[in-house]
Structure formats: C-alpha cells, structure tokens
Design a protein around this motif. Sequence first.
Motif, short mmCIF file in Angstrom:
data_model
loop_
_atom_site.label_atom_id
_atom_site.label_comp_id
_atom_site.label_asym_id
_atom_site.label_seq_id
_atom_site.Cartn_x
_atom_site.Cartn_y
_atom_site.Cartn_z
N ASN A 1 -19.14 11.70 -32.70
CA ASN A 1 -18.76 10.42 -32.08
C ASN A 1 -18.39 9.39 -33.13
OD1 ASN A 1 -19.10 11.21 -29.48
ND2 ASN A 1 -21.01 10.09 -29.12
N PRO B 1 -11.56 5.34 -28.42
CA PRO B 1 -12.41 4.38 -27.69
C PRO B 1 -13.89 4.75 -27.79
CG PRO B 1 -10.54 5.07 -26.36
CD PRO B 1 -10.53 5.95 -27.57
N PRO B 2 -14.77 3.74 -27.86
CA PRO B 2 -16.21 4.00 -27.94
C PRO B 2 -16.77 4.54 -26.63
CG PRO B 2 -15.80 1.65 -27.72
CD PRO B 2 -14.46 2.30 -27.87
N GLU B 3 -17.94 5.15 -26.72
CA GLU B 3 -18.64 5.60 -25.52
C GLU B 3 -18.92 4.41 -24.61
OE1 GLU B 3 -19.54 8.97 -24.75
OE2 GLU B 3 -17.93 8.96 -26.23
N PRO B 4 -18.90 4.62 -23.30
CA PRO B 4 -19.27 3.53 -22.38
C PRO B 4 -20.70 3.09 -22.67
CG PRO B 4 -18.62 5.53 -21.18
CD PRO B 4 -18.62 5.88 -22.63
#
Lengths: 389, 393
Positions: free
Chosen positions: B367, B377-380
Amino acid sequence: MSTTTTARSGPLGAEPDLLYTEEEEALRSAVRGLLADRCAAADVLARTESDRPHDRELWKTLADGMGLAGLLVPESAGGQGATHREAAVVLEELGRAVAPVPYLSSAVVATETLLACEGEEAAGLLAQLASGRAVGVLAVPLATAPGAAPRTVRHEDGALTGELTGVADAAAADVLLVPAGDGALYAVDAADAVITPQVSLDLTRPVATVTFEGARARRLTPDAAGAVRRGLRAGAGLLASEQLGLADWCLTETVRHLKERKQFNRPVGGFQALKHRLAQLWLETVHLRAAARNAADALASSTLSAPPEQGGTPVGDGADVAVAVAQAYAAPVAVRAAEEALQLHGGIGMTWEHPVHLYLKRAKADSLAYGTAGRHREALAELVALPAP
Amino acid sequence: MTDAAGLRRRTQEFLAAHPPAETPRADFLSARFDAGLAWVHFPEGLGGLGAPRSLQAVVDAELEAAGAPDNDPRRIGIGLGMAAPTLLGFGTEEQKKRFLKPLWTGEEVWCQLFSEPGAGSDLAALGTRAVRDGDHWVVNGQKVWTSSAHLARWAILIARTDPDLPKHRGITYFLCDMTDPGVEVRPLRQITGEAEFNEVFLTDVRIPDAHRLGEVGDGWRVAQTTLMNERVSIGGMRLPREGGMIGPVARTWRERPDLRTHDLHQRLLTLWVEAEVARLTGERLRQQLAAGQPGPEGSGMKLSFARLNQEISGLEVELLGEEGLLYDDWTMRRPELVDFTGREAGYRYLRSKGNSIEGGTSEVLLNIVAERVLGLPPEPRTDKDVAWKDLAR
C-alpha cells in the motif's frame, strides 16, 4: 559524478557502478526528446502496416545526427569511444518507445561482432556502421543464445550459398555478417542476398529470411564462433536495458490510466487488488534496473580489459555472469509488465488502436531474443557451479 | 578533515594514541566515540564529525585492519538503527548527551515498545495510556513482539496521551526506563520454539517529562523516523554474492549430488538469480544514498527480502529430502541476537515467516509503495476524524 568509478574497492571487493552519470542522464534526455517528437505511438503503429516497417529517417537522426551508432567504437576506429553504459541508456529510451530502428542489431550486435575481427575489411565496415552510413546485421536467428552454435551457410570459392531464417532487422540491412560452415565470418552486401520479410510476432523488430545463392563474400575473421559469441553476449546484456525501458513505459502508462479511469464512482487505481499488483510491478522494475545496469557496467569493464587486438572476449569473466543474470531476470519482468498493462487497461488494451499490443509483442519476442531466460539460467549453472543433476 | 584522506589520517592518529591491543574494549569504544569516529555523519560532540555518511566505510576499514574491537552492532541493532536516528532528530541537547554515547558503545541496550496486541498494522490505534502527573507521566498498557526487552536498559515507547483526539494526533513519544518496577517482561514463545521476542506489561510506570521525545501529541510524527529507519535496516544489509539465505542452499547443492533433482535445479537457479538481483538492487540503493540521490527504492527492499527468504528456505527444506523431516531443537530459549539465517533449514524456514510481518507487513508496504511512490489513491479512511476513544475495537 561517478563516471569513471567502474570498480569500487571495499571490504567485499570491487562493486559495479550501478548509477547513471550526469552525461548519461543528458544523453537520455536528448534521446527521449527526439523520440517524443518523432516516434509517437500512433506513427509507430501506422508504420507497422506500411511496406517500410523501419523508420529510416529516425535512424539517420540517431545514428548520423546524434552519433549514437558509434558509441561502442573507439574514436580511432571512427566511433564515439563511449561504452556499453551509454548504449544501454539509448536502448532504455528506444525500448520505452518501441522504436522501429535497428539500433540493437547494428550499433550493438553487429558492431561488437566486428570489434572482435581484425583486418581492413572489418575496420572499414566498423567505421561505416559507427557513422551510421550503413546498417549491419549479424545473420543468425534472433533466438540464438550467446555460445550456442548458430546455423551456418556453405562457403565455396569466395561465395556463400544457403538460407537463414528469423534474422532480426535484416530488411533494414546494408551489409550482413555471416558465419559460414568453414568456421569463418564473412561480410555480404545485402544487395547480393535475397531478403524476404517473415510475418513477425513483433511488428517493430520484424524478422526475415536471408537466402544466399552464390553471394560474393569478404572474409572478416577465421574465428566466427568467438566473434559471434561476443556480439550476442553484448546483445543479450544490453537487451535487458531495452526490456527495462519497455517495462517502465508499461508501468508508467498503466498507473497514469488507472488514476484517470473511473468505475464504481471512484478511480480504478484506488482498488487495493490493483494497487498491490502495480506496486509489485514497480518493485520488479526497480530490480530489473539494477540487473540491467550491472550487465552494462560489466560489459563496459570487460571490453576495457580485453581490447580487440588482444583477441576479444575473455571466457568466463564477470560479464558472462552479469549478462546471464540480467537475461534470466529481465524477460519475465518485461513480459509481465506488458501483460499486466494490457489486463489493467481493460477492453481498450485489447484493441489494435491502443499501443499496448506493440509492447506486448516486443516483450514476448524479446523473451526469445539472444536466448530465453531458461537458456541463461542453464548458462549460470555452469558459470556459478550449480550443476544439473 | 571530513574528506576521505583526512578521515583516514584522523583514524590512524586515533589508533596510534589508543593501540587496540593495549586498550580495554570499553575504554577504546568510549575514546572512539569522543574522537568523533563512532558514526561520522553525526554532529561533533555526539560521536561524529558532521561528515558524509558514506565516509564511515573509510574509518571502519582502518579500524578493522588494525584489529580494533567493534561495538557488536548486531546486539544493539534497535538502538543503532532506530533509537539513535530518532534521538538525533527529535532529542533535546540534554537527551542526546545523556543517551547516545552508552547506546553506541553498547553499555545500554535499547528495545522498542510500539506494537500492541490490538495495534499491529494499525499501529496508530495503540491503546497504552500515558497520563500526566506533575512532572511525570504514568503509563499503563501492554506491548508485544519486543525483541531484546529482556536485555534492554531503555526503550523507545509510544503511548496515548489524549484519547479524545483522532488516533494519529493523541500520541506522545517517550524514553522508558526498563528497570522501572512497573515494567514486566515475559518471554513470548514463537513457532521456532524459542522466545526471541517478549510481551511487556506496563503497570503504573513513571516516566519523567524530561524523557519525553518531541512535543506532547507529536509522537506519531516522531515515530515515522523510527519506522523508516527500521525498514531500511531490515532490508538494507550489504552482502557479497550468495551472502544471504541462498548461501547455505547453494553449498548443500554443491556438496550433496545425491539430493539433486531436475525440478529442484530449475527452482534453485531461478531463486539464485532473484537473490543476486535483489543483492544488486540493495547495492544500487546504497550507491544512490552515498551519492546523495535517495530514491523511493528503499521502501521496496524489505518486500523482496521477505519473499525471497521464505521461498529459498522453503526450497532448502525440500532439497534436504528425508533430513528435511527433522528439526534441530524445539527447546524454549531466549537468544541474545535476532538471527534470520542461523541454525538449520527448518529454523530458517520457520523464522523467515516473520519477515513479511515484522517492521510492517508486506501488505501494508505494498500500500505504501502504491500510494507514496506511484501516487495511487489512498485507502478509504473511516477513522480519520474520529476521536480515538470512539473507534471500533
């Protein structure tokens, strides 16, 4: 600047210089700029279906205008007196653009083969290749590994007869370097051979059949095996840099696409399953860069330690291991990068109009060029003493 | 003075004044620190000379050639690799003066009180509490997977000082005295049979405010320095060819023709190549750092290191055939060193399973690469603006 530090002494012995010098980065910028202007994906694609698959104008600019065809040739012999390190940077950029020019065939493999030859004939050809006035192609099948015995043609009374298949870039050649059954290497003008393009998997480096029907031949060296081996070794080692450039393009384009492409109301690149695949691919590309730089640096050092007048390639030196390691590693990474790029582009990746297929075809063909990864692992088994059962 | 020739001369002068053969080890190390030859990239007065980090090799080579004692870096790896850079980055002058020298000489061993049973990959969710009491903090909680805790004099510790803030903002970084009566260290036995790690129980441990590192509530940022250095030190060891896990397998292959099969040969060669390429990648990374061009490549090294160790040691157990069914010793022990490559194939196979968990799981590292290197895009995040005390647990 680390230009001249090809060997660092430390507690673990000499280490290769795995970085890029400022000059090498400047060279990269120049080549990349030229290719951005003159080698757009759409043009490359259109050219593959024309009757002139090689881009002669681009080749002229690279070879003649920028002097890049003579990087491996000493200045005294009409070249630029650079090394495999610089040629590798050029190949990274050519790979990134799947440029349809015979650089690896002529400026690396044929040139390196000629560097192992002696005499006026070879020197004259070398100067022509270095200046870009002629394209030279080693007439052995592209799939030949360094050290393998290539198929040969018959030599009789100064003329060659026979047929070779799968010769890369033969259609662009002005002169062919041909190993013959008598163990010697000959030069044949392309006009004296019959060159028939084969329908090729790789549209940007097509292969051809080369037929000699009593073609006039000039002898270059009595030791074709040594010269061919040296040419193919340099080709295999620097192919890793082309594969690196190719993989890097696939990764960069796929990341860019997945940041923009939205499905399920979010960028597709935000899904963890895809992020992990791209991170993995990035990691493999980082590793490939180290392997490719190591091979280029080892080839550069090896040439310095064995100038042509002292008989060419030393057998079993460090460059043999570096090249075999690079080729055993590079092909699977480049192929996976292209396959992942296709899959992660989804439907558009399957279309003729999107350039990813050009990269997949080049990557897959590259995985056979100058010996498969498996052939190079077999070579390593000998070189590092891990023998088969 | 801070070029290679100057450092070589300085080291030779130091050796002349402190002949290794006649100087007791502790005195030699103490004098080396005072001479600025401990870690040359540290500031003067703190064991260094403010020289480029790459020049340490010049000093080390001179000292090694003279047969000088070293500070047994494997024994004090957590102090050198994690506590020291964090102290240097965030410590007060007093803290740096007090702690860095005995840390470097090995007189004081350090450990790391970060992970908790309820806070592994999500380290910022940690629940160990530190409550202010005058000029002290009172700490209660449980830490886990703590190497060297049974040997350590000091620990770097992160604890929650404000549960009403979102998790990243309510953490403070401390230096914890492991001799405090409230510190209890219990061995934690692993799948290898031995207890290289510990559980550490903290009950009303009193830490003076003078042993706080960085501002109150700034502990997460301080901890990033520690964690980045941890990942570099796990993946970044310099090795000769066949220097890692592949070495024993290659030796067995050469010495035992009776064990060879075609399948094993293909797999061995593939892993040998991958190990060599990983070694070259590590070497390239070091050259980049030495040339002052740090790249993002470092984040990935631990990923390859973990996967390769696991695959190579797995192959080694198979290569051994019938002997692969055996294990050297299941006795519960508490080793002094963390040793990934020691003992026998079965141990290596089991120990390397931890390589993809310790210092950040491979999944979290992927990640990090995807987000920080590739810019995906970052993790939610559902926990970003929620007070720590209201998080699901």
